[in-house]
Scaffold this motif. Sequence first.
Motif, PDB file in Angstrom:
ATOM      1  N   ASN A 234     -39.427 -29.424  17.360  1.00  0.00           N
ATOM      2  CA  ASN A 234     -40.192 -29.735  18.560  1.00  0.00           C
ATOM      3  C   ASN A 234     -40.327 -28.533  19.488  1.00  0.00           C
ATOM      4  O   ASN A 234     -40.675 -28.672  20.647  1.00  0.00           O
ATOM      5  CB  ASN A 234     -39.546 -30.903  19.313  1.00  0.00           C
ATOM      6  CG  ASN A 234     -38.117 -30.594  19.722  1.00  0.00           C
ATOM      7  OD1 ASN A 234     -37.458 -29.787  19.069  1.00  0.00           O
ATOM      8  ND2 ASN A 234     -37.645 -31.203  20.782  1.00  0.00           N
TER       9      ASN A 234
ATOM     10  N   LYS B 296     -43.668 -34.934  28.864  1.00  0.00           N
ATOM     11  CA  LYS B 296     -43.750 -35.076  27.406  1.00  0.00           C
ATOM     12  C   LYS B 296     -43.872 -33.703  26.756  1.00  0.00           C
ATOM     13  O   LYS B 296     -43.581 -33.539  25.574  1.00  0.00           O
ATOM     14  CB  LYS B 296     -44.993 -35.891  27.027  1.00  0.00           C
ATOM     15  CG  LYS B 296     -45.064 -37.253  27.687  1.00  0.00           C
ATOM     16  CD  LYS B 296     -44.230 -38.261  26.927  1.00  0.00           C
ATOM     17  CE  LYS B 296     -44.399 -39.668  27.485  1.00  0.00           C
ATOM     18  NZ  LYS B 296     -43.957 -39.778  28.885  1.00  0.00           N
TER      19      LYS B 296
ATOM     20  N   ASP C  78     -38.052 -35.982  21.188  1.00  0.00           N
ATOM     21  CA  ASP C  78     -39.398 -36.540  21.314  1.00  0.00           C
ATOM     22  C   ASP C  78     -40.289 -35.734  22.251  1.00  0.00           C
ATOM     23  O   ASP C  78     -41.482 -35.972  22.354  1.00  0.00           O
ATOM     24  CB  ASP C  78     -39.334 -37.985  21.828  1.00  0.00           C
ATOM     25  CG  ASP C  78     -38.577 -38.863  20.860  1.00  0.00           C
ATOM     26  OD1 ASP C  78     -38.510 -38.471  19.664  1.00  0.00           O
ATOM     27  OD2 ASP C  78     -38.042 -39.899  21.295  1.00  0.00           O
TER      28      ASP C  78
END
Lengths: 372, 351, 501, 317
Positions: free
Chosen positions: B128, B84, B106
């Motif tokens: 991100n 992640k 993500d």
Amino acid sequence: MKKLISKILNNDAFGNTLASLISIFLGLIVGLVVMVIFNRAGAWPGFLVMLQGGFSDGARGIGQVLYYTTPLILVGLAVGFSFQTGLFNIGVIGQFTIAAYVAIIIGGKLSMPASIHWIVALIGASLAGVIWAAVPGLLKAYFRVSEIISCIMMNYIALYLVNQLVHDTHYESTTAMSAYVKKTALMPKMGLDTIFPGSTVNSGLFIAIIMAILVYILLYKTSFGYSLRCCGLNRDASKYAGINETRNIIIVMLISGFIAGLAGGILYLSAITKNYKISELFINEPGYSIPVALLGMSHPIGIIFSSLFIAYIIVGGSLMQGYGFPVETVGIITAVLIYFSAFSLIFKNKVNKFALQFSYKESQKTDSFKNE
Amino acid sequence: ATAAASAEEAAPAAASETTGGGEIALLISAAGTLDDRAFNQGCWNGVKEFGDENGLSYMYYQPVEDTVEAQVTLCDTAVKAGAKFIIINSDQFKVAASKMITAYPDVTFIIFDTVPIDDDGNQVLTPNVLAIQFAEQQSTFLAGYAAVKDGYRKLGFMGGMAVPAVVRFGYGFVWGIETACKELGLDDVEIMYNYSGDFKPTPENQARAASWFQGGTEIIHVAAGPMGASVFAAAEQNNGVVIGVDSDQSAESPTIITSAIKDLETVTYNSLKAWKDGTFDGGKIVLYTAKENGVALASMKFKNFTQAEYDDLYQRLADDVDGISSAIPTDTDYESPDQIPLTCAKLTYVE
Amino acid sequence: MQHITKIFPRIVANDDISFQLRKGEIHALLGENGAGKSTLMSVLFGLYVPDGGRILVKGKEEKISDPHEANRLGIGMVHQHFKLVQVFTALENIVLGVETTRGGVLQMDEAREKVDALSKQYGLLVDLDKKIEDMTVGMQQRVEILKMLYRESEILVFDEPTAVLTPQEIDELIKIIKELAAEGKSIIFISHKLDEIQQVANRCTILRKGKFIATVNVAEATNEQLSEMMVGRKVMLQVEKDEPRVGEVALHVEDLVIKAPGLSERNKVNHVSFDVRKGEIVSIAGIENNGQHEVVMALTGLMPVNSGKISLNGEDITDWSVRKRNYKHISHIPEDRHKHGLILDFDLANNFILQSYFTEKFCNHGFLNSHSIQNYSTELIKQYDIRSAKGPDTIVKSMSGGNQQKAILAREMDRTHDLLIAVQPTRGLDVGAIEYIHKQLVRERDNGKAILLISLELDEVMNVSDRILVMFNGEIVANVFPKDVSERDLGLYMLGSKVGV
Amino acid sequence: MDTITFIFHQMLNFSIPLLIVALGGMFSSRCGIINIGLDGIMIIGALASFMFIRYAEGYISSQTLLLLAILVSIVSGMIFSLLHAFASINLKANQIISGQALNMIAPAFSVFVARLFIGDSIISFKNTFMIEEIPFLSQIPVLGDLLFKNIYLTTYLGLLVLWASHFVLYKTRFGLRLRACGEYPQAPDSVGIDVQKIRYIGVLISGGLSGLGGLVFVLPNSTNFNGTVSGYGFLALAVMILGQWQPSKIFFASLFFGTLKTMSAIYSGIPFFNTLGIPGNYYKLMPYLITVIVLILGPKSLAGPKAEGLPFEKGMS
Ligand SMILES: Nc1ncnc2c1ncn2[C@@H]1O[C@H](COP(=O)(O)OP(=O)(O)OP(=O)(O)O)[C@@H](O)[C@H]1O
Ligand SMILES: Nc1ncnc2c1ncn2[C@@H]1O[C@H](COP(=O)(O)OP(=O)(O)OP(=O)(O)O)[C@@H](O)[C@H]1O
Ligand SMILES: [Mg+2]
Ligand SMILES: [Mg+2]
């Protein structure tokens, strides 16, 4: 029916293949054991991923397998070819390195139309390999210097020389690597990029396979190849037959160097980001040359398959990282597989023996076997 | 039994579905090593610390080779295995990074020492991702300055290769020496300067350092990761002293009187923390300098140079008093160290 | 040895063979090439594990699993191919395996004394500090015998000991063997030479194609009977040939000099001149290492000459390459078939084209013509009756020595040539094969070819050649016709005690 | 310490490990097994001994620790070389590929094991092993400085190994048998010597010495071991060939090569070379280039042990 089985069993290629498969199988078993020791939980899924190799990553994975296969075929050929003729060209690393440099410099510095740029760069690379291999060849032929020792020396000379030349001529200081080659110098994809999107595979693959076939033809179908194999198997008899060994040694080294050079050229013209890294360590790919050649029984066609196998394991092994196996474990497992491939000869003998016994029994039944 | 597995022990639930992959992934270059006593290790320490504290699994990944395709494949592997938060710790990834960050909006990324660029060389900074850079020259400026203040007159710099970070270390060191030299009005300060060409501990590198010590060099600053070990060994055998690099290396050898660090460990840790807390602020480039406490000298063992002097200097650097920090040359200023205009110290550049 | 059976892949080398050796006797073992003699002895010596049967020594059943065990039981063997380390001295070879040591450190002096005593006792003079590679074959054999004696063996096996010796050396060996037997040692003697067997052996066991045929008392059997039992048919022991129809000079050698590698030694070949004419067989006789080898090497181009001239049909070929000589000029049956004559890992077909693979017959534009190679091989195999398991595809390594030799013969005979050089063409072959090869040589002569035969075996020299040259010490010391000399005289020439050019 | 002494000591750092490992390679070649896995075995020897040093550090005096570490390196090298012995002797595998497999296994294995046990792929150690001065002996003029000051125990060990190799090879029963196995195994086999056993011992000796070489290589040159010996195993192979498989010549070959490597490494400490401004890479490649030239000019004998690399089948002629 039995006759047919006996015939298949006695077939050399079949025996070789079966022997290689057995040793690979055993290597995988031991590899799995090693993996269980490392990481029980991830061992089985990780192992499966390795077995699936490129297939577990779709078309890109297969493409990458083929991409890694390309230089392996060529370096394996370079070594295998020299083996078959009684020489041990351990200098493939140096020839590869120097060729990589020439490819990079032609590809990066000169401007040419796309249709010929990569060809010129490849030719230059191969010639560089030829020149580098000529030294041990000449030393062996005219000064009786062991090619093993001169090759080791030439490898180091190539390493430091190329490190310096890259630095002086075509250098990207932010990465300590060679600067990019021009797009025109990249190996054409010839449609491979649409079949295997996202991978680096390119027309070098075709060149490698064609080289393998050419070497096969040269060795087994031409009179020159015949004389080379004579030298490899019995030096004295070749002399007796009037075969010029001195000349053969040199030519073999030149051809071997040519192939190694081709490998270096193709690899460094494969992708814009495939650049020469300045380092005290030798380039990886030629390091596989000996295992590839020997696993392929030094036979050009065998080498294609052994390269595919090792590339497959490299890709599968890299994917194992997702299962808790850091790169070192992948390295160990690859090495275990290669260690076991060294046993293929003994399996080959076992297969042969079995085949003989089988046909002996069969022939005794039909009473067609006679002493002598 | 890997790092990831040990993290599993800490938080079995978190890692179970990934069979060994990590939620935090560190990507290093094909040519690098994890325990390099330098930037990779510092980064990894930050990851471990945070992961263990927060029960998150972690894993490091290395590509088969440093091509974009292989690097992108690696990133896919990591994401598939549950990553992640991905830390990219190599400037070799700059092109691949632009593809990764757009492919996985993500997933949160930080990338050290470089900025993602696309195929045409344009910077790509999606929200991100955070591109983090350090002012290495400031940490070695401190080191060079302190060494001269401490009484060393013959100093040496050994870099691994002339990559930007190493060059900044080198130039900063030289400038620190020059500055202290000027302040003290010395005329006998000499600097040997060399890039060894690799980052490995070898007898060759040991012998080179030994020959410097033998030739009168009193102190060597080595900025070459694992290769430092050879210089430490040479120092031990020749009564020399050494200044370490990247992270606090004082445990490596008693000859290390300080290390010029860029604090990857803390920065990594803090970025992870921000991500966890939901305060991650991406889409930009951050530069860590003395002002942000991004650089420092660690474990100082000087005879004369005091902590007070250090604190004072550090503050001046942070505040750029009299342009002291902006005057330090960086890799883009000069092509080679012998071009740095020195009025006081004398520099010998060994090619 | 009872009911010994040994199976190799494809071949039953020993098929239920029983064999008995009495104490103090000399027992000959006779059989064609590949009959299984060496194999049987290797079983006895622990080198092979038999697939069936048992071995009794002094009435007790023994499992002989390795040579060490054999040594312990007092069995010693002089192998057909000597088991000597070339770079070791004689002494080192003799003591290998039973070294005298103190705390693992070699005590060579004690061993030397013992060997000295033995060599005096049996008259086996050997320079103990000379390396094997510098020794003549006869000398090497003495080392092998000393090796056995040093181990105090009671059962001595000689596998074809005479194949490589001169008559004088053979006489001496036979004397030694008889002496050993008289002392109560039991001896197994393998030979293809019936005369020798007559001379030395008490009894003789005959094998054929792996099977036991008979054990006979030698005194009661004639040579003809023996050879018939061995081959299974009648064999001509004498070469049948007409007077030669000698033509013009084919080979002319003039003042040939080849220096020895070292500086101090005398010339290996010292100003040698001779002719060979079309339609005659000229042989060079001589003890090994007297320069014959070098002459052949010079003629075939495998060794450079220091001075002198070689011409063929009037053409100076001194500076020609090996290939040029091979091609349509000289055929050469080499001395060492494994070293020079064959590529053991190739199949028969590939061995047949060794010197001619590049000719139009087998090669178009650089590519081998496998079809014509295959046909050619099949033809040669048929014509010369070469026995092989898979025809042209047989790997030569797996063939018996006799058939390997036939393959070389076939190849060399079939190639176009003016001169055929045959060096020891029948070495180690059985009578049947020898007969065949001799016939072929004579046929070739009758076809008008010049033939130079180099042989260490006087029988062969006397039987086959039309003219005999004897070499001694690098020089030709005799040039005679067989009918004008006796074997004794030849022996004397060879030893340098008589000169008669 | 003057320059000569300094260069001499640096030279020892290069030459002694090369000497030990080349002698190891020699024992293997001399019994008929070619061992190109020297590099890998060095790594394993270094790995084991530095792991040992790391755990035992501080409990015993440094020279005792070193002696024990030496034992560990030898034993671990032997154990690892069993892989090669088994493959090439029992299974008659291709000796080059099996040796190369050792070279491939070792670095990965080393990194992995180190990380497993100490959580770090780099094994740091405190180098307290240098002997500053040996009483009395160090007072000898010239020699005292060269051989009895600032020296490692391992240097003496190297010289001991040299002498012992010569002695074992030429003066003992084992040496005689070993050489016979490498030249013509049929001969020892025919007199009941267990060729396989001798070859096992030969490979084990090469493993032990290479393992030791790994330790000796790292000790003076670094303060940690990081899983590589920089290809010195291959250089040792070259030294072995250059030394024609004879201990005394291997000794000179290793001195020769060590001196070249030293000169190429320390040039930057010598002002003269600095002023030339020749890039370091050219100095680095010099030793190899000079060796090639020496190979051309020097005496040559390609002849290694005749049976080297050939598997041996009992009872084959
Ligand atoms: N190791 C082996 N493997 C396979 N076949 C073998 C082997 N040794 C011998 N043979 C075969 O066994 C048969 C018997 O061989 P052997 O050597 O015993 O014959 P021999 O009687 O000694 O012949 P010669 O007179 O030629 O010496 C031959 O056909 C030979 O090809
Ligand atoms: N391993 C083997 N496999 C197949 N055949 C073998 C093997 N070993 C030996 N032979 C064959 O058995 C035959 C008999 O062996 P031997 O050693 O007695 O040689 P030979 O026929 O007497 O030849 P020479 O006269 O050259 O000694 C040999 O010609 C050889 O070709
Ligand atoms: Mg025989
Ligand atoms: Mg025979």
